[in-house]
Every structure is written in C-alpha cells, then in structure tokens.
Scaffold this motif. Structure first.
Motif, PDB file in Angstrom:
ATOM      1  N   GLU A  33       0.836  -1.210   0.000  1.00 42.16           N
ATOM      2  CA  GLU A  33       0.000   0.000   0.000  1.00 42.16           C
ATOM      3  C   GLU A  33       0.868   1.256   0.000  1.00 42.16           C
ATOM      4  O   GLU A  33       0.575   2.230  -0.710  1.00 42.16           O
ATOM      5  CB  GLU A  33      -0.919  -0.008   1.222  1.00 42.16           C
ATOM      6  CG  GLU A  33      -2.029  -1.043   1.151  1.00 42.16           C
ATOM      7  CD  GLU A  33      -2.816  -1.144   2.439  1.00 42.16           C
ATOM      8  OE1 GLU A  33      -3.973  -1.600   2.397  1.00 42.16           O
ATOM      9  OE2 GLU A  33      -2.272  -0.756   3.512  1.00 42.16           O
ATOM     10  N   ILE A  34       1.935   1.226   0.796  1.00 42.77           N
ATOM     11  CA  ILE A  34       2.829   2.382   0.844  1.00 42.77           C
ATOM     12  C   ILE A  34       3.498   2.592  -0.518  1.00 42.77           C
ATOM     13  O   ILE A  34       3.597   3.713  -1.017  1.00 42.77           O
ATOM     14  CB  ILE A  34       3.889   2.201   1.948  1.00 42.77           C
ATOM     15  CG1 ILE A  34       3.218   2.275   3.323  1.00 42.77           C
ATOM     16  CG2 ILE A  34       4.983   3.259   1.838  1.00 42.77           C
ATOM     17  CD1 ILE A  34       4.145   1.951   4.472  1.00 42.77           C
ATOM     18  N   GLN A  35       3.944   1.523  -1.130  1.00 42.40           N
ATOM     19  CA  GLN A  35       4.582   1.630  -2.445  1.00 42.40           C
ATOM     20  C   GLN A  35       3.616   2.161  -3.497  1.00 42.40           C
ATOM     21  O   GLN A  35       4.003   2.941  -4.380  1.00 42.40           O
ATOM     22  CB  GLN A  35       5.140   0.274  -2.861  1.00 42.40           C
ATOM     23  CG  GLN A  35       6.369  -0.141  -2.069  1.00 42.40           C
ATOM     24  CD  GLN A  35       6.886  -1.505  -2.463  1.00 42.40           C
ATOM     25  OE1 GLN A  35       6.123  -2.352  -2.975  1.00 42.40           O
ATOM     26  NE2 GLN A  35       8.173  -1.754  -2.206  1.00 42.40           N
ATOM     27  N   ALA A  36       2.364   1.755  -3.399  1.00 43.22           N
ATOM     28  CA  ALA A  36       1.352   2.260  -4.345  1.00 43.22           C
ATOM     29  C   ALA A  36       1.157   3.766  -4.167  1.00 43.22           C
ATOM     30  O   ALA A  36       1.050   4.526  -5.145  1.00 43.22           O
ATOM     31  CB  ALA A  36       0.036   1.513  -4.142  1.00 43.22           C
ATOM     32  N   GLN A  37       1.112   4.178  -2.881  1.00 44.47           N
ATOM     33  CA  GLN A  37       0.967   5.612  -2.606  1.00 44.47           C
ATOM     34  C   GLN A  37       2.187   6.386  -3.131  1.00 44.47           C
ATOM     35  O   GLN A  37       2.056   7.461  -3.715  1.00 44.47           O
ATOM     36  CB  GLN A  37       0.812   5.843  -1.101  1.00 44.47           C
ATOM     37  CG  GLN A  37      -0.503   5.334  -0.515  1.00 44.47           C
ATOM     38  CD  GLN A  37      -0.573   5.547   0.985  1.00 44.47           C
ATOM     39  OE1 GLN A  37      -0.188   6.599   1.483  1.00 44.47           O
ATOM     40  NE2 GLN A  37      -1.046   4.534   1.708  1.00 44.47           N
ATOM     41  N   LEU A 235       6.617   8.490   3.446  1.00 41.02           N
ATOM     42  CA  LEU A 235       6.262   7.124   3.043  1.00 41.02           C
ATOM     43  C   LEU A 235       7.503   6.256   2.899  1.00 41.02           C
ATOM     44  O   LEU A 235       7.488   5.062   3.257  1.00 41.02           O
ATOM     45  CB  LEU A 235       5.480   7.171   1.726  1.00 41.02           C
ATOM     46  CG  LEU A 235       4.069   7.768   1.800  1.00 41.02           C
ATOM     47  CD1 LEU A 235       3.490   7.924   0.403  1.00 41.02           C
ATOM     48  CD2 LEU A 235       3.154   6.893   2.660  1.00 41.02           C
ATOM     49  N   ALA A 236       8.584   6.868   2.368  1.00 42.07           N
ATOM     50  CA  ALA A 236       9.832   6.102   2.224  1.00 42.07           C
ATOM     51  C   ALA A 236      10.340   5.658   3.580  1.00 42.07           C
ATOM     52  O   ALA A 236      10.828   4.515   3.744  1.00 42.07           O
ATOM     53  CB  ALA A 236      10.874   6.951   1.506  1.00 42.07           C
ATOM     54  N   ALA A 241      10.966   1.518   7.809  1.00 44.03           N
ATOM     55  CA  ALA A 241      10.619   1.017   9.152  1.00 44.03           C
ATOM     56  C   ALA A 241      10.046  -0.388   9.085  1.00 44.03           C
ATOM     57  O   ALA A 241      10.346  -1.256   9.922  1.00 44.03           O
ATOM     58  CB  ALA A 241       9.628   1.964   9.810  1.00 44.03           C
ATOM     59  N   ILE A 242       9.192  -0.633   8.069  1.00 42.17           N
ATOM     60  CA  ILE A 242       8.618  -1.974   7.902  1.00 42.17           C
ATOM     61  C   ILE A 242       9.718  -2.978   7.587  1.00 42.17           C
ATOM     62  O   ILE A 242       9.738  -4.103   8.102  1.00 42.17           O
ATOM     63  CB  ILE A 242       7.542  -1.957   6.791  1.00 42.17           C
ATOM     64  CG1 ILE A 242       6.333  -1.143   7.240  1.00 42.17           C
ATOM     65  CG2 ILE A 242       7.144  -3.379   6.411  1.00 42.17           C
ATOM     66  CD1 ILE A 242       5.278  -0.952   6.166  1.00 42.17           C
ATOM     67  N   GLU A 243      10.676  -2.571   6.722  1.00 37.66           N
ATOM     68  CA  GLU A 243      11.784  -3.453   6.364  1.00 37.66           C
ATOM     69  C   GLU A 243      12.630  -3.768   7.585  1.00 37.66           C
ATOM     70  O   GLU A 243      13.079  -4.905   7.795  1.00 37.66           O
ATOM     71  CB  GLU A 243      12.644  -2.791   5.277  1.00 37.66           C
ATOM     72  CG  GLU A 243      11.985  -2.713   3.923  1.00 37.66           C
ATOM     73  CD  GLU A 243      11.805  -4.084   3.298  1.00 37.66           C
ATOM     74  OE1 GLU A 243      12.574  -5.013   3.620  1.00 37.66           O
ATOM     75  OE2 GLU A 243      10.866  -4.227   2.487  1.00 37.66           O
TER      76      GLU A 243
END
Length: 410
Positions: A33-37, A235-236, A241-243
């Motif tokens: 979702e973040i990558q799409a945004q 977003l980046a 953070a997720i990674e």
C-alpha cells in the motif's frame, strides 16, 4: 520557517513509525500500500518538475525578450533625442532666417524710398510727372542730351535696385521653403518615433506582467512540489521502518532487502529548435525564408540590423532587416529605404511576385520597406512587432502602400 515545520513533521513521523514498528504494533498500512501511494506521489512529482522546468524555460525566453526591449527603448530614446536636437537646430535656423528676412525687408523698404525720392526730385526740377515729359521739357539740344543721360542713369540704377530686390526675395523664399520642409519632416519623424516607443514600452509592460504571473505560478508549483517530496519522504521512511521490523523478526535467518526501487526518474528538457541556419545559396527562397527565425523573437530598433550584435539579438529596423535578408542570399542592397527605392527594376502591382521589395509611405515617401511573400502578405521589421508577416490588403499597410514595387532577384 514553513520549510522547517515541514521537516519537523517528517522527523516526527519517522520517529513515530519506528516506535510502533519496534513495539510490534499492528501496521495500519502494508508495504504494498505504501509503495502504491509512493508511485502516485512520484508521478505527481514528475509532473510538477516538468511543469516547473517548462516555466523556467518560458522565464528565460521572456527575460531575454525583456532585455532586448529595454535595450531597444534606450537606443530609440537616443534617436528620438537626436531628432529633437535636429528640430531645435532647424527651428533656430528658421528663427535666424526670419530675422534676416526682416532686415532685408527693411533694406527693400529703404530702396523704395530712394526710388520715390528720385522720382520726386525729377518732378520738382522738371515740373513734370514722368521721365518722358522731363526729356520733352528740354530748352535746347544740349539740355536734352543732359536730361537724357540723367534719365538713363536713374532708370538703370532703378532697374538694378528692382532686380536686387527680386533676387533677395527669391533667395529668402527658397531658403524658407527648404527649412520649412525639413522641419516638417523632422516633426513627422518625431511623432512616429514617439508612437513606436509607446508601442515598445507597452510590449515591455505586458511582458513584465506575464513574467510576474509566471514567477508566482512557479513559486506555487514549487510549494506543491516541496509538499509532495516531503510526503514521499515520509512514506519512504515508513517503508524502511517496515523493512527494519521484518529484519528483526527474521533475526539472522533472512537477508535484509537491499534492492528497494526508489522510482526516481531523471527529467530532461526538450531540445530547443534553433531554426534554419542554412548557408546562403543565392536563390530567392533563401532570402524569403531568412527572417522566419526572428518572427516573435525580435524587436524594432531605429538603425538596427547593421552590426553583429543587433543581428544576433534580433534588433532590426525595416531597411536593416531587408538588407540583412538579401545578404543571406548573396545579394548586397543599400541599408536605407531611400537607397533601396532605386535598386533593381520597378514593376507594377499586378506583376508582384515573392521576393520583390514593397514600399510604404509612412512618415515620408518610401518610409517603410518589406519583402513581398505573395497573397498580399509581406515580411518586415514592423515598429509594433519586430520581424513579422503583415497583411497589406487592408488596414494601415493598405492605406500606406504606395504601389511602389521593385524587383531585385529574377
């Protein structure tokens, strides 16, 4: 201050994201979702960057045009001042001539008085009212001879005085007429120059207004771009953070994701079209097309087009442009409208063809010249537009077209 607050917001978001991730909180957004945004935002960023680059190019072109207009205004002001100085000089000459006329008139009046006195003296001595009666009043032959000799001298002197008067009058009238004509032409030129200058100043004002509008638009777009880049950075950082959380969960069994596509793109500006710079071949088409690259990219300057600087910066007057255009075709023409009005052969309007010189009676006979293109169109350096194509079938150019057409190239 505004940018500082935005950066602070980015930092706060990053810290918050890392806190929740490291606390094993439930993620509100997945990596996909973040990558799409981010993909959508980066598309918007590219569009804004492209728009800003386009505005920058417009501003560069407009700034160059304003620079040319400012130079033209200064140069034209000098020509206008020279014309005013010439008017003052001629007016002074007229004033001196009028004083001379006044003095000569006094001399003429004095001469008339002398003639009257002589006639009166003859009448008193002879008791008659004419030279003929003076002769007939002789008492003997010797008296007749004396009277005849005296009358001859007087009439000869009188005739010389009358001839001198007529010569002086004619000389004064010719001088006065010549100065009046010169003064009239200078005053007409001054009026036309003032009108030209007003039009150029109006162009400058309009261009400055457009420039201000573009600068405001550029500033607004830059603010939007800054916001988009900050949002993308947020977003980046969420994605990082997720990674990081994923790497901690896998501990040492999994490799960290090393290849994260940033989706960045590099913008490149479109090449500028420089127009045709073909070497002159001597043919008619080269001459006709020579000025196309200056249309919308030039300015009218009195005496312009006669040196490398003017030509490089699109600074022409009417005859300077025509002379330059014909040089591109290997043909040398005079640099003045009066000089061009006698070159080649004169043709009728019914025989006009592209490449012919067409003349217009503006502030004087043959005061403007251009190159005929066909279909009642001609190209020239007009005072209100710089180099442009104009219609000579109606309006101002139709009213000033004299029918004077000359052919220089067969």
């Amino acid at each position: 201050m505004k940018l500082f607050m935005k950066q602070a917001a980015v930092t706060a978001t990053v810290v918050t994201s890392l806190f929740f991730v490291h606390s094993n909180s439930v993620q509100a957004e997945t990596k996909a979702e973040i990558q799409a945004q981010r993909s959508e935002i980066q598309t918007d960023i590219e569009a804004k960057q492209s728009e800003i680059e386009s505005i920058k190019e417009e501003l560069i072109t407009l700034t160059e045009k304003l620079h040319r207009l400012e130079e033209a205004i200064k140069d034209n002001e000098k020509v206008m001042q020279d014309t005013e100085n010439n008017i003052t000089k001629v007016e002074e000459e007229v004033k001196n001539l009028e004083a001379e006329i006044s003095e000569l008139q006094k001399d003429i009046d004095r001469r008339n008085e002398i003639l009257k006195e002589r006639i009166s003296s003859m009448q008193q001595s002879g008791g008659t009212s004419s030279y003929l009666e003076v002769l007939f009043g002789a008492t003997d032959f010797l008296d007749f001879i004396d009277r005849f000799s005296l009358v001859t001298k007087i009439t000869t002197a009188d005739q010389d005085l009358l001839d001198a008067q007529e010569t002086d009058k004619q000389k004064l009238e010719n001088n006065k007429a010549s100065l009046d004509q010169k003064l009239s032409e200078l005053e007409e030129m001054a009026i036309e120059y003032e009108e030209m200058q007003k039009q150029i100043i109006n162009q400058k004002d309009e261009n400055e207004a457009v420039k201000e509008e573009l600068e405001q638009k550029q500033e607004a777009n830059q603010e939007v771009l800054d916001d988009l880049e900050i949002e993308d950075e947020i977003l980046a950082n969420k994605e990082k953070a997720i990674e990081e959380a994923k790497r901690q969960q896998e501990i040492l069994q999994s490799q960290p994701a090393a290849n994260v596509n940033s989706g960045s793109s590099e913008l490149s500006s479109l090449p500028q079209s420089s127009g045709s710079t073909s070497v002159a071949t001597g043919n008619l088409q080269t001459i006709i097309n020579a000025g196309n690259r200056y249309i919308g990219n030039s300015v009218y300057v009195f005496g312009g087009g006669r040196n490398a600087y003017d030509i490089a910066n699109g600074r022409f007057d009417c005859s300077g442009f025509v002379s330059w255009a014909f040089r591109q075709g290997g043909i040398s023409l005079p640099a003045s409208t009066s000089g061009m009005s006698g070159v080649g052969v004169k043709v009728s309007t019914s025989e006009m063809k592209p490449g012919d010189l067409v003349f217009f009676n503006t502030y004087k006979t043959n005061g403007h010249v251009g190159i005929y293109l066909g279909n009642n169109k001609f190209i020239g350096s007009q005072n209100s537009t710089g180099v442009a194509v104009a219609d000579m079938s109606s309006g101002y150019w139709a009213s000033t077209f004299s029918g004077h057409v000359r052919r220089v190239v067969q």
